[in-house]
Design a protein around this motif. Structure first.
Motif, PDB file in Angstrom:
ATOM      1  N   LEU A 262       0.825  -1.201   0.000  1.00  0.00           N
ATOM      2  CA  LEU A 262       0.000   0.000   0.000  1.00  0.00           C
ATOM      3  C   LEU A 262       0.865   1.259   0.000  1.00  0.00           C
ATOM      4  O   LEU A 262       0.560   2.234  -0.687  1.00  0.00           O
ATOM      5  N   ALA A 263       1.962   1.242   0.763  1.00  0.00           N
ATOM      6  CA  ALA A 263       2.859   2.394   0.801  1.00  0.00           C
ATOM      7  C   ALA A 263       3.517   2.608  -0.557  1.00  0.00           C
ATOM      8  O   ALA A 263       3.666   3.750  -1.017  1.00  0.00           O
ATOM      9  N   MET A 264       3.908   1.536  -1.233  1.00  0.00           N
ATOM     10  CA  MET A 264       4.498   1.665  -2.572  1.00  0.00           C
ATOM     11  C   MET A 264       3.457   2.194  -3.559  1.00  0.00           C
ATOM     12  O   MET A 264       3.761   3.021  -4.431  1.00  0.00           O
ATOM     13  N   PHE A 265       2.227   1.724  -3.426  1.00  0.00           N
ATOM     14  CA  PHE A 265       1.148   2.225  -4.278  1.00  0.00           C
ATOM     15  C   PHE A 265       0.958   3.724  -4.071  1.00  0.00           C
ATOM     16  O   PHE A 265       0.785   4.490  -5.031  1.00  0.00           O
ATOM     17  N   ALA A 266       1.006   4.174  -2.805  1.00  0.00           N
ATOM     18  CA  ALA A 266       0.851   5.593  -2.511  1.00  0.00           C
ATOM     19  C   ALA A 266       1.952   6.416  -3.164  1.00  0.00           C
ATOM     20  O   ALA A 266       1.709   7.525  -3.655  1.00  0.00           O
ATOM     21  N   ALA A 267       3.171   5.880  -3.194  1.00  0.00           N
ATOM     22  CA  ALA A 267       4.279   6.590  -3.832  1.00  0.00           C
ATOM     23  C   ALA A 267       3.998   6.812  -5.319  1.00  0.00           C
ATOM     24  O   ALA A 267       4.231   7.898  -5.861  1.00  0.00           O
ATOM     25  N   LEU A 268       3.474   5.787  -5.985  1.00  0.00           N
ATOM     26  CA  LEU A 268       3.149   5.925  -7.410  1.00  0.00           C
ATOM     27  C   LEU A 268       1.985   6.885  -7.622  1.00  0.00           C
ATOM     28  O   LEU A 268       1.952   7.632  -8.602  1.00  0.00           O
ATOM     29  N   VAL A 269       1.018   6.881  -6.699  1.00  0.00           N
ATOM     30  CA  VAL A 269      -0.117   7.807  -6.798  1.00  0.00           C
ATOM     31  C   VAL A 269       0.369   9.248  -6.746  1.00  0.00           C
ATOM     32  O   VAL A 269      -0.060  10.098  -7.535  1.00  0.00           O
ATOM     33  N   LEU A 270       1.292   9.538  -5.831  1.00  0.00           N
ATOM     34  CA  LEU A 270       1.794  10.903  -5.708  1.00  0.00           C
ATOM     35  C   LEU A 270       2.586  11.324  -6.941  1.00  0.00           C
ATOM     36  O   LEU A 270       2.514  12.478  -7.372  1.00  0.00           O
TER      37      LEU A 270
END
Length: 283
Positions: A262-270
């Motif tokens: 989830l944290a890696m996904f958030a990085a890509l979202v940003l």
């Protein structure tokens, strides 16, 4: 050992999930910086090589510990590849990463070298100390600058981008360690997440995600939230949802790997937010 099992073992020892996400992040940021195609491709390959070196060195250093706790998911601990092979590949990859960075200019080469030294310092011992989060903050704080330092006229990223990167580094570190807290305790590893515990680590990681998302949302608009587009707030809201889920999972056992994803996904979202909103890393 034939070449195919060797390559497969090395790939699995490189932490392929984080390696691919960080490489993709570099590509997205390079696009947002408006780099020429050859610069984008060279930066992406350089970052990929650097991430391979980080993952391989981590597993080579941890080989004895992984064997001690029965980590059958680790190729070196299973005996699929040797520690020497992993070290050789890691060194070749870090040399390749720096060699590929050089044509993009001395500022980029220097920044990438510092980011890699920081990441390797974590593998080489800082992971077992109370300051285990610092290498993540340094490496990911520098990370947004890699794209704009690769330009024909290199610049450092703006302060908000450093803050967003460092915040994401905190979240990634705290969630990355969660699945291995028990195994680490058996082998004497006591970094910051081990000292905080699983629940508090998930809470701090979630707060860091929100802080990073806010920096990436308001920072490019000089912190004037009235100027932030509706699309940017949608991206912020998505990261906020991820943060809430991360906290809720912190109350359950053995959910650390999901929290890290989830944290890696958030990085890509940003990173996607920056491209979609037309923001600039240098303002």
């Amino acid at each position: 050992m034939t070449s195919t099992p060797l390559v497969r073992g090395l790939w699995r020892s490189s932490h392929p999930g984080p390696t691919m996400v960080v490489t993709a992040l570099a590509g997205v940021l390079a696009v947002s910086a408006g780099l020429e195609l050859w610069r984008i491709l060279l930066l992406v390959v350089a970052v990929f090589a650097g991430q391979l070196s980080i993952g391989l060195s981590n597993d080579a250093i941890d080989a004895e510990r992984d064997r001690a706790v029965g980590r059958t998911d680790k190729p070196i601990a299973r005996g699929d590849i040797t520690v020497r092979t992993a070290w050789t590949a890691a060194i070749l990859c870090v040399v390749a990463a720096l060699g590929l960075s050089a044509p993009l200019g001395l500022p980029l080469l220097g920044a990438h070298a510092v980011a890699l030294i920081s990441a390797w310092s974590y593998n080489l011992g800082l992971k077992a100390t109370p300051v285990s989060v610092v290498p993540y903050m340094v490496t990911f704080g520098i990370f947004p600058s890699l794209a704009v330092l690769s330009a024909d006229q290199p610049q450092w990223a703006a302060a908000w981008a450093w803050c967003a990167g460092a915040a994401l580094g905190v979240a990634l570190h705290l969630t990355n360690v969660l699945p291995d807290l028990d195994d680490d305790a058996q082998t004497g590893i006591r970094g910051l997440p081990h000292r905080l515990g699983g629940g508090p680590s998930a809470l701090v990681a979630s707060a860091a995600l929100v802080a990073g998302a806010y920096a990436a949302t308001a920072g490019p608009r000089e912190w004037d939230i009235a100027e932030v587009s509706a699309l940017s707030w949608v991206f912020f809201g998505l990261v906020l949802v991820v943060a809430v889920i991360t906290v809720s999972l912190g109350r359950r056992e053995r959910m650390g790997r999901m929290q890290f994803r989830l944290a890696m996904f958030a990085a890509l979202v940003l990173a996607a937010q920056l491209v979609a909103s037309g923001g600039s890393l240098t303002t």
